[in-house]
Design a protein around this motif. Structure first.
Motif: not given
Length: 363
Positions: A239-241, A281-293, A322-328
């Motif tokens: 998962r990468v945010k 976009t950015t690229e940050v490792e993400f190990d939590r629930d994707p819905s909370g990104a 405005h800002a938004f994030s997604g998890v790849r």
């Protein structure tokens, strides 16, 4: 006898698809168009996850050529042409300007990459104009840039309203006979040799359907779904945010920009909703629930610094409206740098009983 007759009843569906992002609705549309009985369930709304948190681009991925991902880029360019042809009301051409940055990628590398980008898809039939070298002092896109950037390159890609593309694909699937259930979670599934028994929970309570095959297109939740149905194993998704910011318009022309950073990542700056600029976009490792990104302060600073490296007009975190994030859901690899992890997909077909198809990764 009654119970035995019920267990052997013909399944209501040929295919149940779990996940209402672009992969799920695309599979549902294709299958329904081939005459299959299809049901798609989505735990939230259509495109409520990664598929509405993108850079809004349909592109081949110019930078992936550096990682020798020629096959991936060729496939993506081919799909870009399909979408330009089939959905011209949603997908429109967009010319990009890439300033040359001294000390980063040399000119010969950029020219070679753009030549490949122009020609890798043999089906393109010159639908979009090719790339070319430009003098920024003589180009509309050069006006907004700092004077130190004197030349660069121009090439073609395409812009899309990502969420609308998902919704209209789902509507087309429904017109072809698919059942589309939003706010309906798959809470369990059991298989035998011939079919799946799928438990759903939606606004009207719980229900059960049977299908000949099951598709796991849950995106960043693909691993959790496999664990839910007892087919979990080694985690195969990384998962990468990716985060974006929106600021007041930094330029008035219709070009997009692709900027090279010292860390060798690229960042887009795009015209957005008439009066704004989208940067990501950015690229940050993400190990939590994707819905909370959500975007963090470091990501905002990174995107502002990139914009300020190239644009005359200064952008600060206070300018972000405005800002938004997604998890790849990228394929799991040993590569430490998230930017170097492949954006290709892998389809895993489990035939230990009724078929289960899982979609890992994807661009």
């Amino acid at each position: 006898m009654a119970d035995d007759t019920e267990s052997k009843a013909q399944p209501e569906y040929d295919l149940v698809v779990v996940g209402g992002g672009i992969n799920g609705v695309g599979i549902a549309r294709d299958a329904a168009g081939r005459g299959l009985r299809v049901l798609l369930c989505e735990q939230g709304d259509l495109a409520s996850g990664t598929s509405s948190a993108s850079s809004k681009l349909i592109h081949g991925g110019l930078r992936y050529l550096e990682q020798y991902e020629f096959r991936l880029v060729a496939k993506a360019l081919g799909e870009r042409e399909v979408l330009l042809r089939n959905a011209p009301h949603l997908v429109r051409p967009l010319r990009f300007v890439m300033p040359h940055v001294a000390g980063l990628r040399p000119r010969w590398m950029m020219r070679t990459g753009l030549f490949l980008y122009d020609h890798l898809d043999m089906r393109r039939h010159k639908r979009l104009p090719g790339s070319k070298a430009i003098r920024l002092s003589e180009h509309d896109a050069g006006v907004s840039l700092r004077s130190e950037f004197r030349d660069g390159y121009e090439y073609s890609d395409a812009w899309v309203d990502d969420a609308r593309l998902v919704v209209l694909t789902a509507l087309d699937a429904a017109e072809r006979g698919a059942t589309i259930l939003t706010r309906t979670r798959c809470v369990g599934a059991t298989r035998d040799e011939d079919s799946w028994s799928v438990d759903l929970e939606g606004p009207e309570g719980r229900s059960n359907v049977r299908a000949l095959a099951l598709v796991n297109a849950a995106g960043p939740w693909v691993g959790e779904f496999l664990e839910l149905i007892g087919r979990g194993g080694e985690r195969r998704v990384r998962r990468v945010k990716g985060s974006h910011i929106v600021v007041r318009r930094l330029f008035e022309h219709g070009y997009g920009y692709i900027f090279q950073n010292p860390d060798r990542r690229v960042v887009f700056a795009l015209p957005f909703e008439d009066y704004f600029t989208l940067i990501g976009t950015t690229e940050v490792e993400f190990d939590r629930d994707p819905s909370g990104a959500t975007i963090d302060e470091a990501e905002i600073e990174y995107l502002c610094e990139t914009a300020n490296r190239f644009f005359e007009q200064v952008t600060t975190p206070g300018d972000v409206v405005h800002a938004f994030s997604g998890v790849r859901p990228l394929l799991k690899e040993e590569e430490a740098n998230p930017s170097a992890v492949t954006r290709d997909y892998q389809l895993d077909l489990d035939e230990d009983g009724a078929p289960l198809l899982s979609v890992f990764g994807g661009k």
